[in-house]
Scaffold this motif. Structure first.
Motif, PDB file in Angstrom:
ATOM      1  N   SER A   1       0.825  -1.200   0.000  1.00 12.57           N
ATOM      2  CA  SER A   1       0.000   0.000   0.000  1.00 12.57           C
ATOM      3  C   SER A   1       0.865   1.259   0.000  1.00 12.57           C
ATOM      4  N   LYS A   2       0.468   2.207  -0.778  1.00  8.76           N
ATOM      5  CA  LYS A   2       1.108   3.518  -0.740  1.00  8.76           C
ATOM      6  C   LYS A   2       0.725   4.203   0.571  1.00  8.76           C
ATOM      7  N   THR A   3       1.697   4.834   1.226  1.00  5.48           N
ATOM      8  CA  THR A   3       1.422   5.510   2.493  1.00  5.48           C
ATOM      9  C   THR A   3       0.841   6.892   2.235  1.00  5.48           C
ATOM     10  N   THR A   4      -0.425   7.057   2.636  1.00  8.34           N
ATOM     11  CA  THR A   4      -1.097   8.360   2.517  1.00  8.34           C
ATOM     12  C   THR A   4      -1.717   8.737   3.854  1.00  8.34           C
ATOM     13  N   GLY A   5      -1.031   8.362   4.936  1.00  4.22           N
ATOM     14  CA  GLY A   5      -1.527   8.595   6.277  1.00  4.22           C
ATOM     15  C   GLY A   5      -1.288   7.365   7.123  1.00  4.22           C
ATOM     16  N   CYS A   6      -1.832   7.344   8.332  1.00  5.16           N
ATOM     17  CA  CYS A   6      -1.694   6.192   9.232  1.00  5.16           C
ATOM     18  C   CYS A   6      -3.032   5.490   9.391  1.00  5.16           C
ATOM     19  N   HIS A   7      -2.955   4.176   9.598  1.00  7.48           N
ATOM     20  CA  HIS A   7      -4.174   3.427   9.883  1.00  7.48           C
ATOM     21  C   HIS A   7      -4.484   3.404  11.367  1.00  7.48           C
ATOM     22  N   ASP A   8      -3.477   3.206  12.191  1.00  3.89           N
ATOM     23  CA  ASP A   8      -3.704   3.119  13.634  1.00  3.89           C
ATOM     24  C   ASP A   8      -2.411   3.442  14.374  1.00  3.89           C
ATOM     25  N   ILE A   9      -2.571   3.961  15.585  1.00  7.18           N
ATOM     26  CA  ILE A   9      -1.445   4.333  16.436  1.00  7.18           C
ATOM     27  C   ILE A   9      -1.694   3.779  17.830  1.00  7.18           C
ATOM     28  N   THR A  10      -0.649   3.248  18.446  1.00  5.03           N
ATOM     29  CA  THR A  10      -0.721   2.824  19.839  1.00  5.03           C
ATOM     30  C   THR A  10       0.297   3.618  20.638  1.00  5.03           C
ATOM     31  N   VAL A  11      -0.133   4.151  21.784  1.00  7.97           N
ATOM     32  CA  VAL A  11       0.777   4.916  22.635  1.00  7.97           C
ATOM     33  C   VAL A  11       1.046   4.149  23.926  1.00  7.97           C
ATOM     34  N   LEU A  12       2.254   4.297  24.422  1.00  8.35           N
ATOM     35  CA  LEU A  12       2.658   3.777  25.719  1.00  8.35           C
ATOM     36  C   LEU A  12       3.046   5.006  26.530  1.00  8.35           C
ATOM     37  N   ALA A  13       2.026   5.608  27.154  1.00  2.89           N
ATOM     38  CA  ALA A  13       2.173   6.943  27.710  1.00  2.89           C
ATOM     39  C   ALA A  13       3.237   7.025  28.793  1.00  2.89           C
ATOM     40  N   ASP A  14       3.367   5.999  29.640  1.00  2.00           N
ATOM     41  CA  ASP A  14       4.344   6.073  30.728  1.00  2.00           C
ATOM     42  C   ASP A  14       5.771   6.029  30.213  1.00  2.00           C
ATOM     43  N   LYS A  15       5.960   5.616  28.942  1.00  2.00           N
ATOM     44  CA  LYS A  15       7.280   5.612  28.327  1.00  2.00           C
ATOM     45  C   LYS A  15       7.427   6.723  27.290  1.00  2.00           C
ATOM     46  N   ASP A  16       6.390   7.560  27.127  1.00  7.59           N
ATOM     47  CA  ASP A  16       6.398   8.651  26.135  1.00  7.59           C
ATOM     48  C   ASP A  16       6.683   8.129  24.731  1.00  7.59           C
ATOM     49  N   LEU A  17       6.153   6.944  24.435  1.00 10.31           N
ATOM     50  CA  LEU A  17       6.384   6.309  23.138  1.00 10.31           C
ATOM     51  C   LEU A  17       5.082   6.052  22.408  1.00 10.31           C
ATOM     52  N   ALA A  18       5.171   6.012  21.090  1.00  9.87           N
ATOM     53  CA  ALA A  18       4.045   5.594  20.266  1.00  9.87           C
ATOM     54  C   ALA A  18       4.563   4.801  19.083  1.00  9.87           C
ATOM     55  N   ALA A  19       3.734   3.901  18.593  1.00  9.45           N
ATOM     56  CA  ALA A  19       4.045   3.134  17.387  1.00  9.45           C
ATOM     57  C   ALA A  19       2.923   3.338  16.395  1.00  9.45           C
ATOM     58  N   GLY A  20       3.284   3.672  15.173  1.00 11.01           N
ATOM     59  CA  GLY A  20       2.295   3.921  14.141  1.00 11.01           C
ATOM     60  C   GLY A  20       2.328   2.863  13.062  1.00 11.01           C
ATOM     61  N   ALA A  21       1.148   2.325  12.729  1.00 10.89           N
ATOM     62  CA  ALA A  21       0.999   1.414  11.597  1.00 10.89           C
ATOM     63  C   ALA A  21       0.405   2.238  10.471  1.00 10.89           C
ATOM     64  N   CYS A  22       1.234   2.537   9.493  1.00 11.53           N
ATOM     65  CA  CYS A  22       0.891   3.578   8.518  1.00 11.53           C
ATOM     66  C   CYS A  22       0.928   3.062   7.085  1.00 11.53           C
ATOM     67  N   MET A  23       0.071   2.093   6.791  1.00 17.23           N
ATOM     68  CA  MET A  23      -0.159   1.599   5.438  1.00 17.23           C
ATOM     69  C   MET A  23       1.061   0.878   4.870  1.00 17.23           C
ATOM     70  N   GLY A  24       2.049   1.628   4.388  1.00 16.61           N
ATOM     71  CA  GLY A  24       3.260   1.021   3.845  1.00 16.61           C
ATOM     72  C   GLY A  24       4.454   1.152   4.760  1.00 16.61           C
ATOM     73  N   ASP A  25       4.251   1.745   5.938  1.00 17.19           N
ATOM     74  CA  ASP A  25       5.354   2.008   6.859  1.00 17.19           C
ATOM     75  C   ASP A  25       4.973   1.689   8.292  1.00 17.19           C
ATOM     76  N   GLY A  26       5.972   1.303   9.090  1.00 18.27           N
ATOM     77  CA  GLY A  26       5.833   1.213  10.530  1.00 18.27           C
ATOM     78  C   GLY A  26       6.749   2.245  11.152  1.00 18.27           C
ATOM     79  N   ILE A  27       6.262   2.983  12.141  1.00 14.59           N
ATOM     80  CA  ILE A  27       7.082   4.032  12.729  1.00 14.59           C
ATOM     81  C   ILE A  27       7.069   3.943  14.254  1.00 14.59           C
ATOM     82  N   LEU A  28       8.164   4.430  14.853  1.00 13.81           N
ATOM     83  CA  LEU A  28       8.297   4.579  16.289  1.00 13.81           C
ATOM     84  C   LEU A  28       8.507   6.063  16.548  1.00 13.81           C
ATOM     85  N   PHE A  29       7.713   6.640  17.474  1.00 12.56           N
ATOM     86  CA  PHE A  29       7.904   8.066  17.714  1.00 12.56           C
ATOM     87  C   PHE A  29       7.714   8.447  19.172  1.00 12.56           C
ATOM     88  N   SER A  30       8.322   9.572  19.526  1.00 12.64           N
ATOM     89  CA  SER A  30       8.259  10.106  20.874  1.00 12.64           C
ATOM     90  C   SER A  30       7.041  11.000  21.012  1.00 12.64           C
TER      91      SER A  30
END
Length: 500
Positions: A273-302
């Motif tokens: 899939s071409k990435t034109t946004g994210c499908h879903d995001i999960t946050v781990l608030a106590d670690k100030d982390l999030a993981a994004g499942a974004c169509m053609g990409d997976g991302i880790l962000f603060s």
């Protein structure tokens, strides 16, 4: 059932009782015309299969290779405690959220609230008619949040479908007051670019931040223009939710041209899939982390600054992943499980032809520290049971089962059922329990099966797309310690610290 118009007009409440019986009957016969799904408003349409496929399915049934139509099978360590069929909301069941003794179940036609104080006998206490796919749902305190990702005539709960090419069309987030669980009250609506396919809460004491995931822009859509390389951030004041508003649109895939900066998809990466946004995001608030499942990409962000998330790492799998769908951290925040929704949830992908590495989970270790952390692939996991070629089946929504020192997860696989599996060894995941039903049909691919399967306060709850709300219990020494972990609230995409 409760029917709403919009958050600025007087609400009409319809009680199911003798005095209202005639009015309710009239409502139920008149309303579906206003709730007919458009192409973005429902699951993949029922599809005919070939004569040879029908013959293969019937042979597999006869030989006992798959359970019979609607037949329940499960491992010895799973108990099926209850099923509550659909009631007045006929649409597809979607996601789940929990608070105290209540479960909140999304449905493409609205949402339903269950009293689960007796898990063996859940009771419906409210059903709210408010069409708009996919009605992804979450709760925080006295507020309930509902995603609308289909083009509607307005923000009201009696809106009708309307083309996204019309500027007056509406998509976005709805907010309800649930201080009275039996009478939810619609209090706010916030329009967001390209709607809200899913959303994730980042709550604090005074406000709830909402990360809105959406995708598939078009130059013909006035409110959903390409490139669409980020997420909408909504700020909702707890004491004044009617003031909810978009406060930013952080770009997660910078550097792109008019088509964006994410995975280009086909033909560069065939089948991705071409990435034109994210499908879903999960946050781990106590670690100030999030993981994004974004169509053609997976991302880790603060998410140290929740209004301005910062991408730490980005990965692609252009061999086996078609559509990065969702993400789950382990408790120690040194692993992420990403799911691949091959076929968009409407195809039969749990068979020998597709194999074990596609339409599966991808397990990634998080290595390094701080902003230098990296996602490192370790293995795939897929249910080990082949499903019929008329069963839509692929990796879907799941949650951790909280056991110290172990990485255990329960997960929905649509008509592949529910799987409990262990990924403590990232390179060698294994299934430890399962629950499954036979196909909805032996003649067509009909959308059904478990959309979400989550562990909450000692039980597994599943929102089955076609057959209703299920409650299960796992009896296994490996998962038994989780029964002592009790939460006051659970939105799976806002992962808690289970042991705090």
């Amino acid at each position: 059932m409760i029917l709403f118009s919009n958050p600025r007009t007087r609400r009409r409440r319809l009680a199911v009782g003798a005095a209202a019986a005639g009015l309710l009957a009239a409502l139920l016969t008149a309303q579906p015309a206003a709730a007919i799904p458009d192409p973005g408003d429902g699951p993949v349409a029922e599809k005919e299969v070939s004569d040879s496929t029908r013959a293969e399915v019937r042979k597999a049934l006869k030989d006992g290779e798959i359970p019979g139509k609607d037949e329940i099978v499960h491992s010895d360590n799973i108990q099926h405690l209850a099923n509550v069929p659909k009631d007045v909301l006929p649409g597809t069941n979607s996601d789940l959220a929990f608070q105290g003794r209540y479960a909140f179940a999304g449905n493409y036609d609205g949402f339903r609230i269950f009293d689960i104080s007796r898990p063996t006998a859940p009771k419906t206490i409210a059903q709210v008619l408010c069409p708009g796919s996919q009605n992804d749902i979450s709760v925080s305190g006295d507020l309930l949040f509902l995603s609308t990702d289909s083009s509607r005539s307005d923000s009201s709960c009696n809106s009708t479908t309307q083309p996204a090419t019309e500027k007056s069309s509406w998509e976005g987030m709805k907010v309800f007051d649930i201080s009275d669980k039996r009478n939810p009250r619609y209090v706010a609506a916030v329009e967001t670019a390209c709607g809200s396919h899913t959303h994730t809460l980042v709550p604090d004491r005074k406000n709830v931040y909402v990360y809105v995931s959406s995708y598939s822009p078009s130059a013909t859509y006035p409110d959903c223009q390409p490139p669409h390389d980020g997420i909408s951030v909504i700020k909702v004041p707890r004491k004044a939710p009617e003031k909810a508003a978009v406060v930013g649109f952080p770009v997660l895939f910078p550097g792109g041209g008019p088509d964006g900066g994410g995975n280009p998809g086909s033909p560069t990466n065939p089948g991705v899939s071409k990435t034109t946004g994210c499908h879903d995001i999960t946050v781990l608030a106590d670690k100030d982390l999030a993981a994004g499942a974004c169509m053609g990409d997976g991302i880790l962000f603060s998410i140290k600054d929740p209004e301005h998330p910062k991408v730490i790492d980005r990965v692609q799998d252009n061999v086996n992943f078609a559509f990065w769908h969702s993400a789950t951290f382990n408790q120690r925040a040194n692993k992420v499980v990403f799911t691949d929704e091959l076929g968009g949830g409407g195809a039969a992908t749990c068979n020998a032809e597709i194999g074990p590495d596609r339409g599966a989970d991808g397990i990634y270790d998080i290595v390094g520290k701080g902003d230098k952390r990296k996602l490192v692939f370790r293995s795939y996991f897929k249910i080990p049971r082949h499903q019929a070629d008329t069963e839509n089946c692929v990796a879907h929504n799941g949650s951790l089962i909280p056991v110290r020192g172990k990485d255990l997860m329960v997960q929905a696989w649509y008509q592949g059922g529910i799987s409990v599996w262990d990924f403590t060894d990232s390179a060698h995941p294994k299934e430890i329990a399962y629950f499954d039903r036979g196909p909805l049909s032996t003649d067509t691919i009909s959308s059904g099966g478990s959309w979400s399967a989550y562990y909450y306060n000692g039980y597994i709850y599943s929102n089955e797309m076609a057959r209703g709300f299920d409650v299960l219990r796992i009896n296994d020494r490996r998962t038994d310690p989780a029964r002592w972990v009790h939460l006051r609230e659970l939105n799976v995409q806002t992962q808690p610290d289970y042991f705090d």
